[in-house]
Design a protein around this motif. Structure first.
Motif, PDB file in Angstrom:
ATOM      1  N   ASN A  22       0.827  -1.203   0.000  1.00 39.68           N
ATOM      2  CA  ASN A  22       0.000   0.000   0.000  1.00 39.68           C
ATOM      3  C   ASN A  22       0.867   1.261   0.000  1.00 39.68           C
ATOM      4  O   ASN A  22       0.568   2.232  -0.709  1.00 39.68           O
ATOM      5  CB  ASN A  22      -0.943   0.008   1.199  1.00 39.68           C
ATOM      6  N   ALA A  25       2.227   1.752  -3.421  1.00 41.11           N
ATOM      7  CA  ALA A  25       1.193   2.214  -4.352  1.00 41.11           C
ATOM      8  C   ALA A  25       0.949   3.706  -4.198  1.00 41.11           C
ATOM      9  O   ALA A  25       0.804   4.429  -5.198  1.00 41.11           O
ATOM     10  CB  ALA A  25      -0.099   1.432  -4.133  1.00 41.11           C
ATOM     11  N   VAL A  26       0.918   4.180  -2.965  1.00 42.60           N
ATOM     12  CA  VAL A  26       0.731   5.610  -2.715  1.00 42.60           C
ATOM     13  C   VAL A  26       1.894   6.396  -3.311  1.00 42.60           C
ATOM     14  O   VAL A  26       1.697   7.419  -3.982  1.00 42.60           O
ATOM     15  CB  VAL A  26       0.583   5.887  -1.194  1.00 42.60           C
ATOM     16  N   LYS A  27       3.102   5.922  -3.080  1.00 38.24           N
ATOM     17  CA  LYS A  27       4.293   6.598  -3.616  1.00 38.24           C
ATOM     18  C   LYS A  27       4.278   6.604  -5.147  1.00 38.24           C
ATOM     19  O   LYS A  27       4.605   7.619  -5.782  1.00 38.24           O
ATOM     20  CB  LYS A  27       5.564   5.903  -3.102  1.00 38.24           C
ATOM     21  N   ALA A  28       3.871   5.494  -5.748  1.00 45.26           N
ATOM     22  CA  ALA A  28       3.810   5.413  -7.215  1.00 45.26           C
ATOM     23  C   ALA A  28       2.810   6.417  -7.774  1.00 45.26           C
ATOM     24  O   ALA A  28       3.067   7.054  -8.803  1.00 45.26           O
ATOM     25  CB  ALA A  28       3.442   4.000  -7.643  1.00 45.26           C
ATOM     26  N   LYS A  29       1.684   6.584  -7.093  1.00 51.57           N
ATOM     27  CA  LYS A  29       0.684   7.566  -7.546  1.00 51.57           C
ATOM     28  C   LYS A  29       1.236   8.977  -7.440  1.00 51.57           C
ATOM     29  O   LYS A  29       1.010   9.806  -8.330  1.00 51.57           O
ATOM     30  CB  LYS A  29      -0.600   7.430  -6.729  1.00 51.57           C
ATOM     31  N   GLU A  30       1.957   9.266  -6.360  1.00 47.85           N
ATOM     32  CA  GLU A  30       2.554  10.591  -6.199  1.00 47.85           C
ATOM     33  C   GLU A  30       3.556  10.865  -7.308  1.00 47.85           C
ATOM     34  O   GLU A  30       3.574  11.949  -7.902  1.00 47.85           O
ATOM     35  CB  GLU A  30       3.244  10.705  -4.844  1.00 47.85           C
ATOM     36  N   ALA A  32       3.715   9.450 -10.264  1.00 52.94           N
ATOM     37  CA  ALA A  32       3.042   9.508 -11.572  1.00 52.94           C
ATOM     38  C   ALA A  32       2.321  10.837 -11.770  1.00 52.94           C
ATOM     39  O   ALA A  32       2.164  11.283 -12.908  1.00 52.94           O
ATOM     40  CB  ALA A  32       2.061   8.352 -11.705  1.00 52.94           C
ATOM     41  N   ASN A  33       1.881  11.477 -10.692  1.00 55.26           N
ATOM     42  CA  ASN A  33       1.148  12.739 -10.820  1.00 55.26           C
ATOM     43  C   ASN A  33       2.057  13.964 -10.841  1.00 55.26           C
ATOM     44  O   ASN A  33       1.582  15.070 -11.060  1.00 55.26           O
ATOM     45  CB  ASN A  33       0.122  12.867  -9.688  1.00 55.26           C
ATOM     46  N   ARG A  38       5.315  13.108 -15.432  1.00 58.90           N
ATOM     47  CA  ARG A  38       4.286  12.872 -16.452  1.00 58.90           C
ATOM     48  C   ARG A  38       4.839  13.209 -17.838  1.00 58.90           C
ATOM     49  O   ARG A  38       4.573  12.501 -18.808  1.00 58.90           O
ATOM     50  CB  ARG A  38       3.027  13.679 -16.152  1.00 58.90           C
TER      51      ARG A  38
END
Length: 78
Positions: A22, A25-30, A32-33, A38
């Protein structure tokens, strides 16, 4: 002796493993955004798509090849 699948399943059920997944996943979303990342992702995607199109014999972005149209003033075709 437990099979490899049993050991992997046990690892997946472990709360510490779930917490690590988890967190990742949070770090990957950060990441990627982030606008810089990007842009890098978009550039990489465009390069891959151009390479795929080139290998399939169509699309744009090629550097020329056996079927390339010669440019005016360029080398004469063989």
């Amino acid at each position: 002796m437990a099979s490899l699948f049993d050991r992997v399943a046990k690892l997946a059920r472990d709360p510490r493993t779930q917490q690590m997944v988890n967190k990742a996943a949070v770090k990957a979303k950060e990441v990627a955004n982030d606008p810089k990342n990007r842009a890098r992702i978009e550039q990489g995607r465009a390069k891959v798509q151009a390479e795929i199109a080139k290998r399939r014999g169509g699309g744009s972005g090629g550097t020329g090849g056996p079927g390339a149209t010669p440019t005016p003033g360029g080398p004469a075709p063989r």
